[in-house]
Design a protein around this motif. Sequence first.
Motif, PDB file in Angstrom:
ATOM      1  N   SER A   1      35.433  39.187  35.293  1.00 36.37           N
ATOM      2  CA  SER A   1      34.877  39.852  34.110  1.00 36.37           C
ATOM      3  C   SER A   1      35.953  40.235  33.096  1.00 36.37           C
ATOM      4  O   SER A   1      35.712  40.225  31.891  1.00 36.37           O
ATOM      5  CB  SER A   1      34.097  41.106  34.525  1.00 36.37           C
ATOM      6  OG  SER A   1      34.971  42.062  35.100  1.00 36.37           O
ATOM      7  N   GLY A   2      37.145  40.574  33.586  1.00 36.01           N
ATOM      8  CA  GLY A   2      38.197  41.040  32.679  1.00 36.01           C
ATOM      9  C   GLY A   2      39.118  39.958  32.163  1.00 36.01           C
ATOM     10  O   GLY A   2      39.879  40.191  31.224  1.00 36.01           O
ATOM     11  N   GLY A   3      39.072  38.771  32.762  1.00 30.24           N
ATOM     12  CA  GLY A   3      39.948  37.699  32.328  1.00 30.24           C
ATOM     13  C   GLY A   3      41.384  37.934  32.779  1.00 30.24           C
ATOM     14  O   GLY A   3      41.655  38.733  33.684  1.00 30.24           O
ATOM     15  N   LEU A   4      42.308  37.266  32.110  1.00 33.18           N
ATOM     16  CA  LEU A   4      43.729  37.327  32.470  1.00 33.18           C
ATOM     17  C   LEU A   4      44.472  38.218  31.486  1.00 33.18           C
ATOM     18  O   LEU A   4      44.378  38.038  30.276  1.00 33.18           O
ATOM     19  CB  LEU A   4      44.337  35.919  32.448  1.00 33.18           C
ATOM     20  CG  LEU A   4      45.839  35.825  32.749  1.00 33.18           C
ATOM     21  CD1 LEU A   4      46.132  36.277  34.173  1.00 33.18           C
ATOM     22  CD2 LEU A   4      46.340  34.398  32.519  1.00 33.18           C
ATOM     23  N   ARG A   5      45.230  39.172  32.043  1.00 33.89           N
ATOM     24  CA  ARG A   5      46.085  40.044  31.226  1.00 33.89           C
ATOM     25  C   ARG A   5      47.500  39.969  31.802  1.00 33.89           C
ATOM     26  O   ARG A   5      47.687  40.227  33.003  1.00 33.89           O
ATOM     27  CB  ARG A   5      45.584  41.477  31.268  1.00 33.89           C
ATOM     28  CG  ARG A   5      44.198  41.699  30.655  1.00 33.89           C
ATOM     29  CD  ARG A   5      43.456  42.808  31.357  1.00 33.89           C
ATOM     30  NE  ARG A   5      43.048  42.421  32.702  1.00 33.89           N
ATOM     31  CZ  ARG A   5      42.743  43.287  33.658  1.00 33.89           C
ATOM     32  NH1 ARG A   5      42.840  44.598  33.428  1.00 33.89           N
ATOM     33  NH2 ARG A   5      42.357  42.868  34.842  1.00 33.89           N
ATOM     34  N   ILE A   6      48.472  39.664  30.962  1.00 32.67           N
ATOM     35  CA  ILE A   6      49.863  39.547  31.416  1.00 32.67           C
ATOM     36  C   ILE A   6      50.700  40.585  30.678  1.00 32.67           C
ATOM     37  O   ILE A   6      50.694  40.644  29.446  1.00 32.67           O
ATOM     38  CB  ILE A   6      50.426  38.140  31.153  1.00 32.67           C
ATOM     39  CG1 ILE A   6      49.595  37.093  31.906  1.00 32.67           C
ATOM     40  CG2 ILE A   6      51.895  38.060  31.583  1.00 32.67           C
ATOM     41  CD1 ILE A   6      50.029  35.656  31.620  1.00 32.67           C
TER      42      ILE A   6
END
Length: 632
Positions: free
Chosen positions: A218-223
């Motif tokens: 649901s939140g996707g990818l965060r780097i």
Amino acid sequence: MCRIFGRLGEGPATRVDRTDLARVAARQRHGGPDRQSVLAGDGWALGCNRLAVTDPGGGDQPYRLGHAFEDGILVVFNGEIYNHAELRRRLLTRGHRLPDRCDGSVLPALYAEYGPAFVEQLDGMYAVAVLDLRAAEPELLIATDPLGMKPVYYHLGADGLEFASELPALLAFPAVRRERWEPGLDRYLRYRTPLGERTLYRHVRVLPPAAVARYSVSGGLRISRREAPAEAGADAAVGAGVGGGFGSAAGFGAGFGAGLARGDRDEAGAGRDTLAALHHEVGRLARADVPVAVVASGGLDSGLVTALAAQHLPDLHTFTLVHPGHWPGDERRYAAEVARYCGAVHHEVELDPADLPDLLPRTVAHLGQPNADPITASTHALFAEVRAAGFTVALTGDGADELFGGYDRIRTAVATPPGRPWAGAYLEEVAAVPTALRERLYTAEYRAELRAESGTGSGTEPGAEEPALREEPDRMAAIWRFETGLRMPAYHLRRVDHLSMASAVEVRLPYLQPAVHGLAHRLPGHLKVSGGRVKKPLYAAARGLVPDSVLRRPKQPFTLPVTAMLAPGQPLAAFARDILAPDRVRRDGRLRAERVTALLDRKAGVPEDTAARAVWALLVHQLWADGESARH
């Protein structure tokens, strides 16, 4: 040290077939031959190929926290955590039960204590993947070490995220799209390999150093990126003298302020501080539950590591690569002299140039994408023999040139008069193929494609996403950012990792550990490079420890003598002609075949280094492209 892989997602590709997971694992089993393991659940999979280094009898992966893995924390890990004993003691006092002495076994409990900030507690080289199944929606966290010593490749698609330690393994996931990144050829010829997070595949990236990547459906990818270690404070370097009985890296650096003040004043002080830092780090890295050796080229950097390792390893073995016959830049005499001086048992690994046509395609396959440094073939052959001799860990001198300014291009940049441009010439030295020659080799269609992609007026100008070496008054600061932050992880460290682990050898890098790296960052530029001299602290540190003949000899890279080996009549020259035949070059569509042939003719007529480097780079790229075509 291991190879790791995994997936988290939803949709049609969620349930990865066990056969597909076995194929992923098989493609990087060479790096983890001791044990293979995979866990899979609803929407996720984690796997590991283990190379047993710390606590060889323990270390079962995925590591877990929770009686049932379905509602706990799962971890797979590649690398070494050098402060694991200290972390273990701390976790035990907080009530955690740890199954063995393996360094990675502390990771689930550490994550439970600190959450995503657990990575701030780690001292080592690592790629860690944590799957947190405690919440309603699983989250995958992947963290990389501060300098990018342990790479992680990943693919983000509509159905989820896949990752692996090596490119060929990642590409074995059915969901991974293998579309070619068209500017990749130009970036490769410009920098000798794609820099930053790019690969030659449009949809495949590499996590940057000091990264924490978090992914959920649901939140996707965060780097996010952590602060660079050398900029985080003064506790990562050295203030005490050699042989002081140092503990952890942080404790070791407690007195660094006074030491830096001494080193700031003169070259001798910088040398003393550098020697103390390196002595500390070599001592830490020489400790292992398996046999440890040193790779010694015959130069200053590895010679100093050898001398210090001999103080910690009484039965030290050193390895160097040689070629039968007489070749330019032969370093065997110096490598043998260092070993004798330090009392080490010395091994010469012989690579016959006639074997290069067989070795080079296998080398390119292990790298997963082109790297234009001829040292790749040497590295592959050397570590195969290190492993065959019974050694699982090897210390090397890698990273010293980047940290202490050892390259000739750095000396030239520093010597350029104030107000005159220097960055352009610097990048031309970095290139595998100079700008003017790239222009001549590219087809009109490819130049137009590069212009459209980059949004610039010329197909050979960098686009907005390109790493830059900026013209600025503090040249050493700009060079540091480019060499250690961009070029070293992509061009140097991935190569060392992949080609050592191709033979199940763990490479440890003393120059890139906190004490040495932090000190090198803080030393003023003039104490590293000035007056036509480079790596001044290392030369000062090595006096009396390394033979004078090594300290006096001209610097040269540890690599293949490619210009001589591409001369007419040599096996490599005939091989290059075959691989770069016009029909094969035309299939790619981006290079003008007749001009590639003209380059081969020019190299045959005049033994010239620039042309030889260009031929080698094109040869490596064509081998990679042929391999890609065969896999399709």
